[in-house]
Design a protein around this motif. Sequence first.
Motif, PDB file in Angstrom:
ATOM      1  N   LEU A  64      56.410  19.263  31.051  1.00 31.40           N
ATOM      2  CA  LEU A  64      55.516  18.132  31.267  1.00 31.40           C
ATOM      3  C   LEU A  64      56.218  17.099  32.157  1.00 31.40           C
ATOM      4  O   LEU A  64      57.423  16.907  32.067  1.00 31.40           O
ATOM      5  CB  LEU A  64      55.106  17.508  29.937  1.00 31.40           C
ATOM      6  N   THR A  82      50.712  16.195  31.342  1.00 30.08           N
ATOM      7  CA  THR A  82      50.941  14.889  30.720  1.00 30.08           C
ATOM      8  C   THR A  82      50.858  15.001  29.209  1.00 30.08           C
ATOM      9  O   THR A  82      50.032  15.740  28.670  1.00 30.08           O
ATOM     10  CB  THR A  82      49.879  13.873  31.210  1.00 30.08           C
ATOM     11  N   LEU A  83      51.720  14.267  28.515  1.00 28.26           N
ATOM     12  CA  LEU A  83      51.554  14.017  27.088  1.00 28.26           C
ATOM     13  C   LEU A  83      50.960  12.630  26.939  1.00 28.26           C
ATOM     14  O   LEU A  83      51.503  11.665  27.476  1.00 28.26           O
ATOM     15  CB  LEU A  83      52.894  14.075  26.351  1.00 28.26           C
ATOM     16  N   ARG A 102      48.672  16.762  24.261  1.00 31.98           N
ATOM     17  CA  ARG A 102      48.758  17.142  25.670  1.00 31.98           C
ATOM     18  C   ARG A 102      47.459  16.805  26.391  1.00 31.98           C
ATOM     19  O   ARG A 102      46.372  17.020  25.870  1.00 31.98           O
ATOM     20  CB  ARG A 102      49.068  18.627  25.799  1.00 31.98           C
ATOM     21  N   CYS A 131      59.193  16.483  26.174  1.00 28.16           N
ATOM     22  CA  CYS A 131      58.234  16.796  27.245  1.00 28.16           C
ATOM     23  C   CYS A 131      58.876  17.625  28.360  1.00 28.16           C
ATOM     24  O   CYS A 131      58.296  18.612  28.831  1.00 28.16           O
ATOM     25  CB  CYS A 131      57.667  15.510  27.829  1.00 28.16           C
ATOM     26  N   TYR A 191      52.795  16.391  20.003  1.00 24.28           N
ATOM     27  CA  TYR A 191      54.045  15.725  19.641  1.00 24.28           C
ATOM     28  C   TYR A 191      53.814  14.875  18.402  1.00 24.28           C
ATOM     29  O   TYR A 191      53.050  13.896  18.424  1.00 24.28           O
ATOM     30  CB  TYR A 191      54.523  14.845  20.791  1.00 24.28           C
ATOM     31  N   GLN A 230      60.944  11.695  22.917  1.00 26.63           N
ATOM     32  CA  GLN A 230      59.664  12.155  23.453  1.00 26.63           C
ATOM     33  C   GLN A 230      59.834  12.646  24.894  1.00 26.63           C
ATOM     34  O   GLN A 230      59.272  13.677  25.280  1.00 26.63           O
ATOM     35  CB  GLN A 230      58.662  10.997  23.396  1.00 26.63           C
ATOM     36  N   ARG A 231      60.609  11.912  25.695  1.00 24.09           N
ATOM     37  CA  ARG A 231      60.853  12.330  27.080  1.00 24.09           C
ATOM     38  C   ARG A 231      61.543  13.687  27.136  1.00 24.09           C
ATOM     39  O   ARG A 231      61.112  14.588  27.880  1.00 24.09           O
ATOM     40  CB  ARG A 231      61.713  11.288  27.811  1.00 24.09           C
ATOM     41  N   ILE A 249      54.376  10.844  30.640  1.00 25.45           N
ATOM     42  CA  ILE A 249      53.823  10.424  29.360  1.00 25.45           C
ATOM     43  C   ILE A 249      52.921   9.221  29.625  1.00 25.45           C
ATOM     44  O   ILE A 249      53.308   8.294  30.344  1.00 25.45           O
ATOM     45  CB  ILE A 249      54.925  10.034  28.363  1.00 25.45           C
TER      46      ILE A 249
END
Length: 263
Positions: free
Chosen positions: A116, A85-86, A80, A111, A62, A107-108, A119
């Motif tokens: 994913l 998880t990121l 990642r 993911c 990301y 970002q959410r 975070i």
Amino acid sequence: MTAEWQAAREAADRAGVTVRELRGMGEFRQAYQLFDDIWHFSPGDPPVPVELMVTFAHAGGYVAGAFQGGELAGASVGFRAEDRTLHSHVTGARIGRGIGYALKLHQRAWCLDRGLDRISWTFDPLVRRNARFNLVKLGARPVAYLEGFYGALDDAINRGDESDRLMTVWELAGTPAAPPDPPYAVGVAARDERPVAGRADGPAVLVATPRDIETLRREDPAAGKAWRLAVREVLGGLMARGGRVAGLTGDGSYIVVDRRFRP
């Protein structure tokens, strides 16, 4: 459009920015310059060099920015990690405009599109505004106290202090449990800009934070160091024994549930 993308777009609109993944060497260099403008890191010690941003983006990580007109006003870089998880390695934005929140919601949504579930990131437990943003605004929760995690840092914000961090996880589905109601034991209190040790011996313990640690580091380094050691001892000690940070009070104290006690 999913509800998460809609929320991300609305947050960006409120902040007056457009958030998207970065592309091209010129935009990666803009992100590097933005981070330097925020942290003023020493030569050879940036939080993330341009070539690493390029690599993360190419490998499916990301790397995104918030644009205000033609200006980059915020950026975030993550990779990642295990367990879907990121790990958000660095996020920086102009303060007070809602740009950081817009980046996090983008970002959410990014993911969730990729399957994913969470975070993770780290932050300095002494920086109260970040604690409030992470725990109250987003609903993330610290999971570990990491002493001296990054070693010695020589940027303008962290210089002269130790790099203790809270590893923090934002579960993207659901909301965290509410913190317990008072009464609370007071493990660390604040008095005249200094930490005051108390008794961390109840089922729920308060650990205070300084009002403005960044100013305190510059103007009263001894007080800054006292805060570091007090919070490390009490908050770090509670978490090492299985304590769970359950929330933050209105005046910036962590609420820590001590599992050794049963209500």
